[in-house]
Design an enzyme around this catalytic site. Sequence first.
Site, PDB file in Angstrom:
ATOM      1  N   ARG A  16       0.844  -1.210   0.000  1.00 25.38           N
ATOM      2  CA  ARG A  16       0.000   0.000   0.000  1.00 25.38           C
ATOM      3  C   ARG A  16       0.879   1.259   0.000  1.00 25.38           C
ATOM      4  NH1 ARG A  16      -0.458   4.786   2.414  1.00 25.38           N
ATOM      5  NH2 ARG A  16       0.019   3.817   4.411  1.00 25.38           N
ATOM      6  N   ASP A  17       1.543   1.545   1.102  1.00 21.50           N
ATOM      7  CA  ASP A  17       2.308   2.790   1.181  1.00 21.50           C
ATOM      8  C   ASP A  17       3.424   2.790   0.134  1.00 21.50           C
ATOM      9  OD1 ASP A  17       3.217   5.238   2.036  1.00 21.50           O
ATOM     10  OD2 ASP A  17       3.330   4.688   4.154  1.00 21.50           O
ATOM     11  N   HIS A 208       5.615   4.582  12.479  1.00 23.08           N
ATOM     12  CA  HIS A 208       5.557   4.508  11.001  1.00 23.08           C
ATOM     13  C   HIS A 208       6.552   5.554  10.484  1.00 23.08           C
ATOM     14  CE1 HIS A 208       3.078   4.200   7.137  1.00 23.08           C
ATOM     15  NE2 HIS A 208       3.672   5.363   6.948  1.00 23.08           N
ATOM     16  N   HIS A 210       9.049   7.048   7.680  1.00 21.44           N
ATOM     17  CA  HIS A 210       9.624   7.157   6.332  1.00 21.44           C
ATOM     18  C   HIS A 210      11.101   7.501   6.522  1.00 21.44           C
ATOM     19  CE1 HIS A 210       6.068   6.796   3.680  1.00 21.44           C
ATOM     20  NE2 HIS A 210       5.449   7.013   4.833  1.00 21.44           N
ATOM     21  N   CYS A 241       4.726   9.334  -0.239  1.00 24.32           N
ATOM     22  CA  CYS A 241       3.308   9.698  -0.181  1.00 24.32           C
ATOM     23  C   CYS A 241       3.032  10.640  -1.332  1.00 24.32           C
ATOM     24  CB  CYS A 241       2.967  10.364   1.151  1.00 24.32           C
ATOM     25  SG  CYS A 241       1.256  10.934   1.210  1.00 24.32           S
TER      26      CYS A 241
END
Length: 302
Positions: A16-17, A208, A210, A241
Amino acid sequence: MNHLPQQVKIVEVGPRDGLQNEAEIISAEVKIALVNQLTAAGFVNIEAASFVSPKWVPQMASSKEVMAGIERKAGVIYSALTPNMKGLEAAVEAGADEVVIFSSASEAFAQKNINCSIEESIARFRDVAEAAKANKMRLRGSISCSFGCPYQGSVSLEQVLAVVGRMRDLGCDEIDIADTIGVGTARHVQSVMQAVAQVYPLAQISGHFHDTYGQALANIYASMEVGVQIFHSSVAGLGGCPYAKGATGNVATEDVLFMMQGLGIQTGIDLNAVVDAGQFISQHLGRKAVSRAGNALAAKRA
Ligand code: HMG
Ligand code: MG
């Protein structure tokens, strides 16, 4: 030395991400093959789909097919993003085990990402949360920009805690403290995690991160020092994103697993199988994986 957990839960968010930011549309078959490899590698939670507007994120338009095509393993949680009731209904139909409502600690980012204010997002999530519970689905909340925002710059602790409180009150089973643009550093991360743990159970908080500024592994370690035991990562370091320009992928799963192995912390995941999955998707995308450990282990084999 601070006490580290004996085991952690790694949530694989690559499908997903990781993939949502790819410009070229990837077929559902490839996504399904990736999720199946990740399932076989031993993850207990995989973020496999996102039921958002296909106009906003075209890459996720095949989420229904992906959810229908994957081979599910008993006990594995397959999660899907649901920004509103339309997304929730799609997630119910697709048989998602967990739905993810997502907002932001920064007002500016909420507007860019979900086209509404933080307050409006929480109002939308009320129905989503209620429907998720009625359908016996797990509910997770994700809070973007908890350490900084690409539009407003710094984000205060009060802003983070305000959204944590709202998500807790909606009944979230887990809350992700997300570093969307990877600007958090170890002490800052510890102070935010410690403060969040004052208002929400530590065992249900996840990190989470990045890896835009190369701080994610340090931030995971720092989070473990204060007791956080759930982390998100992306196979081959895929991602970014679409509404945070310049943001790179999540920390690479292979790197996280290599660190956990070295620390003697159990994950239940087969690192070699994740290296294979990382090489598979990177070959498909026509580029080298962004995982240092993944590439090193693949090179050693060859
Ligand atoms: P909007 O335009 O304000 O929504 O978007 P709307 O309700 O006015 O609807 C507009 C159109 O979208 C309509 O279609 C709806 O049917 C459709 P039209 O009539 O024009 O043909 N629509 C939908 N279609 C499918 N599924 C849906 C859906 N909802 C509406 N669920 C909206 C508001 C929230 C929908 C939009 O802004 C959106 O989809 N945003 C998602 C953006 C996104 O996916 N960002 C990336 C994920 S978040 C992330 O990566 C951060 C995270 O990793 C943590 C971190 O690192 O920070 C989680
Ligand atoms: Mg993210």
